[in-house]
Design a protein around this motif. Structure first.
Motif, PDB file in Angstrom:
ATOM      1  N   GLU A  46       0.832  -1.203   0.000  1.00  0.00           N
ATOM      2  CA  GLU A  46       0.000   0.000   0.000  1.00  0.00           C
ATOM      3  C   GLU A  46       0.869   1.256   0.000  1.00  0.00           C
ATOM      4  OE1 GLU A  46      -3.689   2.054   2.446  1.00  0.00           O
ATOM      5  OE2 GLU A  46      -2.825   0.182   3.175  1.00  0.00           O
ATOM      6  N   GLN A  47       1.939   1.247   0.768  1.00  0.00           N
ATOM      7  CA  GLN A  47       2.846   2.399   0.802  1.00  0.00           C
ATOM      8  C   GLN A  47       3.512   2.602  -0.559  1.00  0.00           C
ATOM      9  OE1 GLN A  47       3.261   4.637   3.272  1.00  0.00           O
ATOM     10  NE2 GLN A  47       4.504   5.769   1.817  1.00  0.00           N
ATOM     11  N   LEU A  49       2.244   1.760  -3.424  1.00  0.00           N
ATOM     12  CA  LEU A  49       1.209   2.271  -4.313  1.00  0.00           C
ATOM     13  C   LEU A  49       1.010   3.774  -4.109  1.00  0.00           C
ATOM     14  CD1 LEU A  49      -0.900   1.520  -6.432  1.00  0.00           C
ATOM     15  CD2 LEU A  49      -2.491   1.086  -4.561  1.00  0.00           C
ATOM     16  N   TRP A  50       0.959   4.197  -2.847  1.00  0.00           N
ATOM     17  CA  TRP A  50       0.801   5.626  -2.554  1.00  0.00           C
ATOM     18  C   TRP A  50       2.010   6.415  -3.049  1.00  0.00           C
ATOM     19  CZ3 TRP A  50      -3.100   8.617  -1.677  1.00  0.00           C
ATOM     20  CH2 TRP A  50      -4.250   8.094  -1.106  1.00  0.00           C
ATOM     21  N   THR A  51       3.191   5.862  -2.889  1.00  0.00           N
ATOM     22  CA  THR A  51       4.403   6.540  -3.348  1.00  0.00           C
ATOM     23  C   THR A  51       4.357   6.710  -4.862  1.00  0.00           C
ATOM     24  OG1 THR A  51       5.680   5.640  -1.518  1.00  0.00           O
ATOM     25  CG2 THR A  51       6.923   6.411  -3.421  1.00  0.00           C
ATOM     26  N   GLU A  52       3.931   5.658  -5.552  1.00  0.00           N
ATOM     27  CA  GLU A  52       3.843   5.731  -7.008  1.00  0.00           C
ATOM     28  C   GLU A  52       2.769   6.732  -7.438  1.00  0.00           C
ATOM     29  OE1 GLU A  52       2.634   2.853 -10.750  1.00  0.00           O
ATOM     30  OE2 GLU A  52       3.329   1.940  -8.891  1.00  0.00           O
ATOM     31  N   ALA A  53       1.635   6.741  -6.749  1.00  0.00           N
ATOM     32  CA  ALA A  53       0.526   7.621  -7.123  1.00  0.00           C
ATOM     33  C   ALA A  53       0.836   9.090  -6.846  1.00  0.00           C
ATOM     34  CB  ALA A  53      -0.732   7.201  -6.382  1.00  0.00           C
ATOM     35  N   THR A  54       1.638   9.368  -5.843  1.00  0.00           N
ATOM     36  CA  THR A  54       1.904  10.758  -5.474  1.00  0.00           C
ATOM     37  C   THR A  54       3.276  11.239  -5.917  1.00  0.00           C
ATOM     38  OG1 THR A  54       2.707  10.060  -3.296  1.00  0.00           O
ATOM     39  CG2 THR A  54       0.370  10.613  -3.483  1.00  0.00           C
TER      40      THR A  54
END
Length: 64
Positions: A46-47, A49-54
């Protein structure tokens, strides 16, 4: 002559019960460890994914 029962060996039954308890404890510990490991992996995914998205620079950009 009458019927004679063999003496009961409590220490053997206690040893067997202790072994079962230890086996159950090891099984519970292994299951608990697996659940913790899976939760850590899910949190990491999840982290990521968030790093990639932001991320301000899209993945695969050449920067040229």
């Amino acid at each position: 002559m009458g019927y004679h029962r063999a003496p009961r060996s409590d220490h053997v039954e206690e040893g067997r019960g202790s072994a079962v308890k230890k086996l159950l404890l090891v099984a519970v510990a292994a299951i608990g460890g697996l659940l913790v490991y899976r939760q850590i992996q899910a949190d990491k995914a999840e982290q990521d994914l968030w790093t990639e998205a932001t991320d301000s620079v899209p993945a695969g950009s050449t920067g040229a």
